[in-house]
Design an enzyme around this catalytic site. Structure first.
Site, PDB file in Angstrom:
ATOM      1  N   ARG A 267      42.541  35.020  54.099  1.00  0.00           N
ATOM      2  CA  ARG A 267      43.908  36.223  53.854  1.00  0.00           C
ATOM      3  C   ARG A 267      43.239  37.163  53.084  1.00  0.00           C
ATOM      4  O   ARG A 267      42.937  37.032  52.150  1.00  0.00           O
ATOM      5  CB  ARG A 267      45.016  35.201  53.112  1.00  0.00           C
ATOM      6  CG  ARG A 267      46.168  36.042  52.725  1.00  0.00           C
ATOM      7  CD  ARG A 267      47.047  35.634  51.888  1.00  0.00           C
ATOM      8  NE  ARG A 267      48.181  36.219  51.458  1.00  0.00           N
ATOM      9  CZ  ARG A 267      48.493  36.568  50.202  1.00  0.00           C
ATOM     10  NH1 ARG A 267      47.673  36.274  49.192  1.00  0.00           N
ATOM     11  NH2 ARG A 267      49.501  37.517  49.790  1.00  0.00           N
TER      12      ARG A 267
ATOM     13  N   HIS B 174      49.565  44.862  49.564  1.00  0.00           N
ATOM     14  CA  HIS B 174      49.239  44.111  48.312  1.00  0.00           C
ATOM     15  C   HIS B 174      49.026  44.968  47.348  1.00  0.00           C
ATOM     16  O   HIS B 174      48.033  45.187  46.524  1.00  0.00           O
ATOM     17  CB  HIS B 174      48.112  43.158  48.574  1.00  0.00           C
ATOM     18  CG  HIS B 174      47.962  42.204  47.427  1.00  0.00           C
ATOM     19  ND1 HIS B 174      47.748  40.731  47.948  1.00  0.00           N
ATOM     20  CD2 HIS B 174      47.943  42.120  46.198  1.00  0.00           C
ATOM     21  CE1 HIS B 174      47.901  39.933  46.731  1.00  0.00           C
ATOM     22  NE2 HIS B 174      47.563  40.592  45.703  1.00  0.00           N
TER      23      HIS B 174
ATOM     24  N   GLU C 251      48.512  31.458  47.719  1.00  0.00           N
ATOM     25  CA  GLU C 251      47.730  31.598  46.541  1.00  0.00           C
ATOM     26  C   GLU C 251      47.929  30.701  45.484  1.00  0.00           C
ATOM     27  O   GLU C 251      48.938  30.304  45.331  1.00  0.00           O
ATOM     28  CB  GLU C 251      47.783  32.895  45.679  1.00  0.00           C
ATOM     29  CG  GLU C 251      47.589  34.238  46.575  1.00  0.00           C
ATOM     30  CD  GLU C 251      47.976  35.448  45.631  1.00  0.00           C
ATOM     31  OE1 GLU C 251      47.896  35.496  44.359  1.00  0.00           O
ATOM     32  OE2 GLU C 251      47.936  36.494  46.132  1.00  0.00           O
TER      33      GLU C 251
ATOM     34  N   TYR D 273      51.219  29.734  40.242  1.00  0.00           N
ATOM     35  CA  TYR D 273      50.218  29.704  39.393  1.00  0.00           C
ATOM     36  C   TYR D 273      50.558  28.794  38.099  1.00  0.00           C
ATOM     37  O   TYR D 273      49.987  27.845  37.863  1.00  0.00           O
ATOM     38  CB  TYR D 273      50.001  30.993  38.586  1.00  0.00           C
ATOM     39  CG  TYR D 273      49.053  31.684  39.862  1.00  0.00           C
ATOM     40  CD1 TYR D 273      47.674  31.367  39.725  1.00  0.00           C
ATOM     41  CD2 TYR D 273      49.827  32.578  40.608  1.00  0.00           C
ATOM     42  CE1 TYR D 273      46.884  32.297  40.797  1.00  0.00           C
ATOM     43  CE2 TYR D 273      48.985  33.229  41.485  1.00  0.00           C
ATOM     44  CZ  TYR D 273      47.510  33.008  41.677  1.00  0.00           C
ATOM     45  OH  TYR D 273      46.792  33.774  42.861  1.00  0.00           O
TER      46      TYR D 273
ATOM     47  N   GLU E 196      54.347  39.580  46.957  1.00  0.00           N
ATOM     48  CA  GLU E 196      55.059  39.415  45.542  1.00  0.00           C
ATOM     49  C   GLU E 196      55.882  40.600  45.036  1.00  0.00           C
ATOM     50  O   GLU E 196      55.453  41.251  44.279  1.00  0.00           O
ATOM     51  CB  GLU E 196      53.890  39.035  44.636  1.00  0.00           C
ATOM     52  CG  GLU E 196      53.074  37.817  44.715  1.00  0.00           C
ATOM     53  CD  GLU E 196      52.169  37.441  43.659  1.00  0.00           C
ATOM     54  OE1 GLU E 196      52.271  38.514  42.815  1.00  0.00           O
ATOM     55  OE2 GLU E 196      51.793  36.241  43.599  1.00  0.00           O
TER      56      GLU E 196
ATOM     57  N   ASN F  18      52.979  31.883  46.486  1.00  0.00           N
ATOM     58  CA  ASN F  18      51.986  31.935  45.327  1.00  0.00           C
ATOM     59  C   ASN F  18      52.302  31.280  44.297  1.00  0.00           C
ATOM     60  O   ASN F  18      53.181  31.646  43.503  1.00  0.00           O
ATOM     61  CB  ASN F  18      51.588  33.315  45.132  1.00  0.00           C
ATOM     62  CG  ASN F  18      51.077  34.111  46.377  1.00  0.00           C
ATOM     63  OD1 ASN F  18      50.589  33.654  47.242  1.00  0.00           O
ATOM     64  ND2 ASN F  18      51.025  35.589  46.154  1.00  0.00           N
TER      65      ASN F  18
HETATM   66  C1  PNW Z   1      49.001  37.486  41.755  1.00  0.00           C
HETATM   67  N1  PNW Z   1      52.783  37.346  36.502  1.00  0.00           N
HETATM   68  O1  PNW Z   1      49.466  38.444  40.828  1.00  0.00           O
HETATM   69  C2  PNW Z   1      48.254  38.415  43.085  1.00  0.00           C
HETATM   70  O2  PNW Z   1      48.971  38.225  44.283  1.00  0.00           O
HETATM   71  C3  PNW Z   1      47.112  38.307  42.851  1.00  0.00           C
HETATM   72  O3  PNW Z   1      46.574  39.742  43.361  1.00  0.00           O
HETATM   73  C4  PNW Z   1      46.290  38.113  41.416  1.00  0.00           C
HETATM   74  O4  PNW Z   1      45.083  38.331  41.489  1.00  0.00           O
HETATM   75  C5  PNW Z   1      46.735  36.678  41.164  1.00  0.00           C
HETATM   76  O5  PNW Z   1      48.224  36.356  41.211  1.00  0.00           O
HETATM   77  C6  PNW Z   1      46.286  36.345  39.692  1.00  0.00           C
HETATM   78  O6  PNW Z   1      46.996  36.853  38.799  1.00  0.00           O
HETATM   79  C7  PNW Z   1      50.280  37.880  39.806  1.00  0.00           C
HETATM   80  O7  PNW Z   1      52.683  37.778  35.604  1.00  0.00           O
HETATM   81  C8  PNW Z   1      50.042  38.691  38.803  1.00  0.00           C
HETATM   82  O8  PNW Z   1      53.466  36.434  36.645  1.00  0.00           O
HETATM   83  C9  PNW Z   1      50.923  38.515  37.751  1.00  0.00           C
HETATM   84  C10 PNW Z   1      52.000  37.447  37.733  1.00  0.00           C
HETATM   85  C11 PNW Z   1      52.110  36.709  38.855  1.00  0.00           C
HETATM   86  C12 PNW Z   1      51.467  36.862  40.012  1.00  0.00           C
END
Ligand code: PNW
Length: 463
Positions: free
Chosen positions: A83, A127, A365, A301, A172, A299
């Site tokens: 991707r 992006h 992601e 995290y 996002e 995505n």
């Molecule tokens: C995503 N938050 O970004 C992006 O799609 C990527 O480009 C990035 O490198 C990756 O996650 C890691 O950060 C985010 O603050 C950035 O909630 C910030 C947030 C969430 C996703």
């Protein structure tokens, strides 16, 4: 000396898609090469204090010049899917008007090379690297930007459609709108609630118009990628539940509902109405936004934790949402300070399949930054990342067993890269990048992931 993970072997369904993800501004560099125009991240990263260390994407991983080697690396890891994102300012330096042949030519060669390596390309059209010329005309607060995005989508699709099957319109939109236009910690660095609500809506309109354009051009698969998270209330009071529900509406349902149910959630409309009004939401916008998609990219995290806290002013990323505290994260944490909660991914996938049935899900992601350091022989022992990925894959597998329609998993990221406001200090790659000389060192996690892919699942031995 392999890291201890939960050792149960787990098989993923046949045809499950494995891969890695990147984004143009984070890896390409070559910011002034071959007629590329400036993007909002070129501008923003030069504003003192906005990016850690004053880092910019000028050079990044120099992927623009090293893409053949990087694809060779992916082939060596046996990655079935890649991707990547297309930089709008390479294709149209001013965001509209003439196509820059050398800019789109790069993606033409990239796709050929990816296919040559036996890898399936997944192209993301936006992006976050908006052409600066469009920001100068209002950026995502302007409806016109969505129309320009549809034109740009058509240009890229016409050129690559014969080789790229799977398209993602926008990555996002919540981050682009709220971190970029309300919190001001991402480009373009604005701090206006009204701007953020408008930007979020126009990003969705852009997605819908681009989806139509892709369909008209015969695109086989169209998707949208959202950053989604379970919202977890710190307490069990009614106020805590209300706080969690409002944050869920802002982060998750603001995007899921219009795309998959054809309407905005009521709390989103109420908050937006109080901040600049809803004039920007026009006639058939919701029909455009609800254009059917073939899969939803997720995505993930970490979960978002909230608690009712009367009198608390709104978090800058949640304009209009007063009285809600975002308590500090509890260990274990990644180098980003983000909590490690694999079950959050499983919960999210199960919830999506329940509340939004019928749309296949792909984790586009998932990954973590840790303080990776190569040892004397160039080996990077990133056990913590292996455990992170192993745990999240186990949670994803449990969600599959519970009925979630999950079709694939792409790790963020292939390479260490420009981590936006954090600069190069935060390393998300399964491949280490030495920024002094550009050298790539596959980390232990890359070899571990290669084995996961080869057996389409997690092994019985400690990973
Ligand atoms: C995503 N938050 O970004 C992006 O799609 C990527 O480009 C990035 O490198 C990756 O996650 C890691 O950060 C985010 O603050 C950035 O909630 C910030 C947030 C969430 C996703």
């Amino acid at each position: 000396d392999t890291p201890q993970t939960d050792a149960r072997p787990l098989a993923f369904p046949p045809g499950f898609v494995w891969g890695a993800a990147t984004a143009a501004y984070q890896i390409e560099g070559a910011a002034r090469d071959d007629g590329r125009g400036p993007s909002i991240w070129d501008t923003f990263s030069r504003v003192p204090g906005k990016v850690a260390g004053g880092d910019t994407g000028d050079v990044a991983c120099d992927h623009y010049h090293r893409f053949r080697d990087d694809i060779g690396l992916m082939a060596g890891l046996g990655l079935p899917a890649y991707r990547f994102s297309v930089a709008w300012p390479r294709v149209q330096p001013d965001g509209s008007g003439p196509v820059n042949p050398r800019g789109i030519g790069f993606y033409d060669r990239l796709v050929d090379e990816v296919l040559q390596a036996g890898i399936t390309p997944y192209a993301t059209l936006y992006h976050w690297d908006l052409p600066q010329a469009l920001e100068d005309r209002g950026g995502w607060t302007a409806r016109d930007t969505a129309l320009r995005f549809a034109d740009y989508t058509g240009i890229v699709h016409d050129r690559l459609a014969d080789r790229v099957d799977t398209w993602t319109t926008v990555n996002e939109p919540w981050v682009a709108a709220y971190l970029g236009y309300a919190a001001g910690v991402h480009a373009p660095g604005r701090t206006s609630a009204a701007d953020a609500f408008r930007a979020a809506h126009h990003l969705l309109v852009a997605h819908g118009l681009a989806t139509r354009r892709l369909r008209d051009g015969g695109a086989r698969r169209v998707s949208l990628t959202l950053n989604l998270a379970p919202i977890v209330a710190g307490g069990t009071s009614e106020q805590d539940a209300a706080a969690a529900d409002l944050v869920d509406a802002m982060l998750n349902r603001q995007f899921l509902d219009p795309v998959l149910h054809g309407a905005y959630a009521e709390p989103v409309l109420a908050v937006a109405a109080r901040h600049g009004g809803l004039d920007h939401v026009r006639g058939d916008d919701l029909t455009v936004i609800a254009e059917p998609i073939d899969s939803l990219g997720i995505n993930y995290y970490n979960p978002t934790y909230v608690a009712a806290a009367p009198g608390t002013p709104p978090n800058p990323a949640y304009p209009g949402c007063a009285g809600i505290a975002f308590p500090p994260a509890v260990p274990p944490l990644t180098a980003m300070g983000w909590p490690i909660v694999p079950d959050g991914l499983g919960d999210l996938l199960v919830r999506l399949s329940r509340d939004y049935p019928g749309v296949p899900l792909v984790v586009t992601e998932n990954g973590a930054a840790f303080d990776d350091v190569p040892d004397a022989d160039g080996r990077v022992r990133d056990d913590a990342r292996i455990r992170y990925l192993d745990g999240h894959l186990r949670a994803a597998h449990a969600a599959l067993t519970a009925g979630a329609d999950l079709r694939g998993y792409l790790v963020w990221s292939l390479l260490d890269n420009f981590e936006w406001a954090e600069g190069y200090g935060k390393r998300f790659g399964i491949v280490y990048v030495d920024y002094a000389d550009g050298r790539r060192l596959p980390k232990d996690s890359a070899r571990w992931f290669r084995d996961v892919i080869a057996r389409n699942g997690l092994g019985g031995e400690p990973a």
